[in-house]
Design a protein around this motif. Structure first.
Motif, mmCIF file in Angstrom:
data_model
loop_
_atom_site.group_PDB
_atom_site.id
_atom_site.type_symbol
_atom_site.label_atom_id
_atom_site.label_comp_id
_atom_site.label_asym_id
_atom_site.label_seq_id
_atom_site.Cartn_x
_atom_site.Cartn_y
_atom_site.Cartn_z
ATOM 1 N N LYS A 166 0.837 -1.204 0.000
ATOM 2 C CA LYS A 166 0.000 0.000 0.000
ATOM 3 C C LYS A 166 0.871 1.254 0.000
ATOM 4 N N LEU A 167 2.073 1.120 0.530
ATOM 5 C CA LEU A 167 3.019 2.234 0.546
ATOM 6 C C LEU A 167 3.985 2.150 -0.625
ATOM 7 N N ARG A 168 4.441 0.940 -0.923
ATOM 8 C CA ARG A 168 5.461 0.773 -1.958
ATOM 9 C C ARG A 168 4.914 1.050 -3.358
ATOM 10 N N ASP A 169 3.716 0.582 -3.649
ATOM 11 C CA ASP A 169 3.204 0.688 -5.026
ATOM 12 C C ASP A 169 3.104 2.127 -5.515
ATOM 13 N N PRO A 170 2.455 3.045 -4.785
ATOM 14 C CA PRO A 170 2.398 4.433 -5.293
ATOM 15 C C PRO A 170 3.765 5.101 -5.340
ATOM 16 N N LEU A 171 4.631 4.736 -4.393
ATOM 17 C CA LEU A 171 5.966 5.328 -4.387
ATOM 18 C C LEU A 171 6.752 4.866 -5.612
ATOM 19 N N GLU A 172 6.676 3.588 -5.939
ATOM 20 C CA GLU A 172 7.385 3.086 -7.117
ATOM 21 C C GLU A 172 6.789 3.648 -8.397
ATOM 22 N N ARG A 173 5.461 3.818 -8.430
ATOM 23 C CA ARG A 173 4.841 4.420 -9.627
ATOM 24 C C ARG A 173 5.363 5.836 -9.834
ATOM 25 N N TYR A 174 5.477 6.571 -8.728
ATOM 26 C CA TYR A 174 6.000 7.933 -8.848
ATOM 27 C C TYR A 174 7.444 7.922 -9.318
ATOM 28 N N ASP A 175 8.281 7.078 -8.731
ATOM 29 C CA ASP A 175 9.702 7.032 -9.098
ATOM 30 C C ASP A 175 9.879 6.741 -10.583
ATOM 31 N N GLU A 176 9.127 5.785 -11.099
ATOM 32 C CA GLU A 176 9.223 5.453 -12.529
ATOM 33 C C GLU A 176 8.730 6.599 -13.389
ATOM 34 N N ALA A 177 7.623 7.214 -12.960
ATOM 35 C CA ALA A 177 7.012 8.272 -13.761
ATOM 36 C C ALA A 177 7.892 9.519 -13.824
ATOM 37 N N ILE A 178 8.521 9.886 -12.719
ATOM 38 C CA ILE A 178 9.303 11.115 -12.733
ATOM 39 C C ILE A 178 10.558 10.963 -13.574
ATOM 40 N N VAL A 179 11.176 9.773 -13.573
ATOM 41 C CA VAL A 179 12.354 9.574 -14.410
ATOM 42 C C VAL A 179 11.971 9.646 -15.886
ATOM 43 N N ALA A 180 10.851 9.011 -16.240
ATOM 44 C CA ALA A 180 10.396 9.053 -17.635
ATOM 45 C C ALA A 180 10.046 10.483 -18.045
ATOM 46 N N ALA A 181 9.334 11.209 -17.150
ATOM 47 C CA ALA A 181 8.948 12.580 -17.466
ATOM 48 C C ALA A 181 10.166 13.484 -17.590
ATOM 49 N N PHE A 182 11.140 13.299 -16.738
ATOM 50 C CA PHE A 182 12.330 14.140 -16.789
ATOM 51 C C PHE A 182 13.139 13.853 -18.050
ATOM 52 N N THR A 183 13.140 12.598 -18.476
ATOM 53 C CA THR A 183 13.845 12.264 -19.719
ATOM 54 C C THR A 183 13.238 13.031 -20.885
ATOM 55 N N ASP A 184 11.912 13.093 -20.924
ATOM 56 C CA ASP A 184 11.247 13.867 -21.983
ATOM 57 C C ASP A 184 11.558 15.347 -21.852
ATOM 58 N N TYR A 185 11.498 15.842 -20.631
ATOM 59 C CA TYR A 185 11.785 17.263 -20.379
ATOM 60 C C TYR A 185 13.191 17.609 -20.840
ATOM 61 N N ARG A 186 14.140 16.766 -20.535
ATOM 62 C CA ARG A 186 15.539 16.982 -20.878
ATOM 63 C C ARG A 186 15.747 17.048 -22.390
ATOM 64 N N THR A 187 14.984 16.273 -23.124
ATOM 65 C CA THR A 187 15.140 16.254 -24.586
ATOM 66 C C THR A 187 14.316 17.328 -25.283
ATOM 67 N N ASP A 188 13.441 18.030 -24.517
ATOM 68 C CA ASP A 188 12.566 19.033 -25.127
ATOM 69 C C ASP A 188 13.029 20.464 -24.883
ATOM 70 N N VAL A 189 13.575 20.733 -23.700
ATOM 71 C CA VAL A 189 13.869 22.123 -23.353
ATOM 72 C C VAL A 189 15.325 22.462 -23.678
ATOM 73 N N SER A 190 15.594 23.757 -23.734
ATOM 74 C CA SER A 190 16.953 24.213 -24.018
ATOM 75 C C SER A 190 17.858 23.960 -22.815
ATOM 76 N N ALA A 191 19.145 23.975 -23.092
ATOM 77 C CA ALA A 191 20.118 23.831 -22.002
ATOM 78 C C ALA A 191 19.962 24.967 -21.003
ATOM 79 N N ARG A 192 19.612 26.149 -21.490
ATOM 80 C CA ARG A 192 19.416 27.278 -20.586
ATOM 81 C C ARG A 192 18.317 26.972 -19.575
ATOM 82 N N GLU A 193 17.204 26.459 -20.072
ATOM 83 C CA GLU A 193 16.076 26.174 -19.174
ATOM 84 C C GLU A 193 16.406 25.035 -18.223
#
Length: 367
Positions: A166-193
């Motif tokens: 009940k504690l691990r599942d949402p935490l692991e979902r968040y951990d996976e989601a934020i890494v995937a989202a940040f990967t997209d962010y990193r490839t979309d925004v400028s180095a300045r941003e």
């Protein structure tokens, strides 16, 4: 009795015995004998080659004069004074040979034996110092072992059947989601941003993001290449200078600012925004979530932020403490640890460790 305590006992007894031997002879007298023995031995060593045979006559005279002075200046009641006088007789010859020097060393033997009384005291004190250092090291090891056993017993009180998912599942979902989202962010925004985001994140103490190097920030803010994404900048930094000249105005500046900071840029991957498993106590996890919500909303969609809020809401749940304690126990306890707890051996070992620590503290006079 532990080995460390036994070593301390033996070392202290050796010091007491050695001190008593010194006091029987008299410390001042022994130190005078030691000084005289050192002086005599040094003279024998110094002049043996030059004062023997048909060697340097001046050296021969100087040796006999210095050796005679050393002996004659000794107190009349000095223990073993006769040994020095016999040594003087051995070298008081019209012509000296190596055998005369050997004879002098031999008759100095009784004086050397007295010097050994002082040396044995020094050795005993050195052994005592080492025994005390070893005892203190053992005491630190015992403190660590006791803390480990106490921790095991605490974990043994956890409810290992609690539904930690009940504690691990949402935490692991968040951990996976934020890494995937940040990967997209990193490839979309400028180095300045991206570097501006990193600069902001570095001010959050519970988010392990390092502030970007000043020279890298200066480059992306003052050069057109700063509008490129970080992956593109790293790709350009791998080009040869001649090839790079076709893509940027100042190839040298890009190489200097980007290529030398590749490790930093590679580590900007979103992992610092994850939440560790097992998490900390409720208040700690709550603070970690709250720090991340603002940052995550800049790099990820609302669904990721919502998952993070779900994790935060769990910290207000009355069941959190039980789930967290179980999660920590399951993470730290292996099969062997559980078996030792069940058999009672951990408690028995803890009692033995505490008893040894008490006896060692008493032996050190550190209660």
């Amino acid at each position: 009795m532990s080995e460390a305590v036994e070593r301390l006992r033996r070392a202290r007894e050796a010091v007491e015995s050695a001190v008593a031997a010194v006091e029987r002879h008299g410390r001042d007298e022994l130190e005078t004998v030691e000084s005289a023995s050192d002086s005599a031995t040094k003279l024998l060593d110094q002049y043996e080659d030059t004062a023997t045979g048909t060697g340097d006559f001046q050296s021969f005279v100087k040796f006999q004069d210095e050796f005679a002075t050393t002996v004659e200046e000794l107190p009349d009641d000095l223990p073993r004074r006769d040994a020095f006088e016999e040594a003087l007789d051995a070298v008081d010859q019209r012509r000296l040979s190596e055998s005369d020097f050997a004879a002098a060393r031999t008759v100095l033997g009784p004086a050397t034996e007295l010097v050994d009384v002082l040396e044995r005291e020094r050795e005993a004190r050195a052994e005592l110092r080492e025994a005390e250092r070893e005892a203190k090291r053992r005491l630190q090891a015992l403190d660590d072992a006791i803390a480990e056993h106490e921790r095991l017993l605490e974990l043994g009180d956890a409810d290992l059947d609690a539904p930690v998912e009940k504690l691990r599942d949402p935490l692991e979902r968040y951990d996976e989601a934020i890494v995937a989202a940040f990967t997209d962010y990193r490839t979309d925004v400028s180095a300045r941003e991206l570097l501006e985001f990193a600069s902001s994140a570095a001010h959050y103490p519970l988010v392990d993001v390092q502030a970007p190097p000043a020279d890298l920030v200066e480059y992306v803010e003052s050069h057109e290449a700063g509008t490129e994404t970080v992956p593109r900048l790293l790709e350009l930094a791998d080009y040869s200078r001649s090839k790079l000249d076709h893509y940027v105005e100042d190839a040298t500046a890009l190489k200097r600012a980007v290529a030398t900071r590749q490790t930093y840029l590679d580590r900007l991957d979103g992992s610092a925004l994850q939440l560790e498993w097992p998490p900390g106590p409720a208040a700690e996890l709550r603070r970690r979530c709250e720090e991340r919500i603002t940052l995550v909303s800049r790099v990820a969609g609302e669904d990721v932020v919502a998952t993070l809020r779900t994790v935060r809401e769990l910290t207000w749940d009355d069941e959190y403490e039980r789930l967290w304690t179980a999660a920590v126990a399951l993470d730290e306890l292996d099969a062997e640890g559980r078996e030792r707890l069940a058999s009672g051996s951990v408690a028995d070992e803890l009692a033995e460790l505490r008893a040894e620590r008490e006896s060692l503290r008493e032996a050190l006079g550190d209660r």
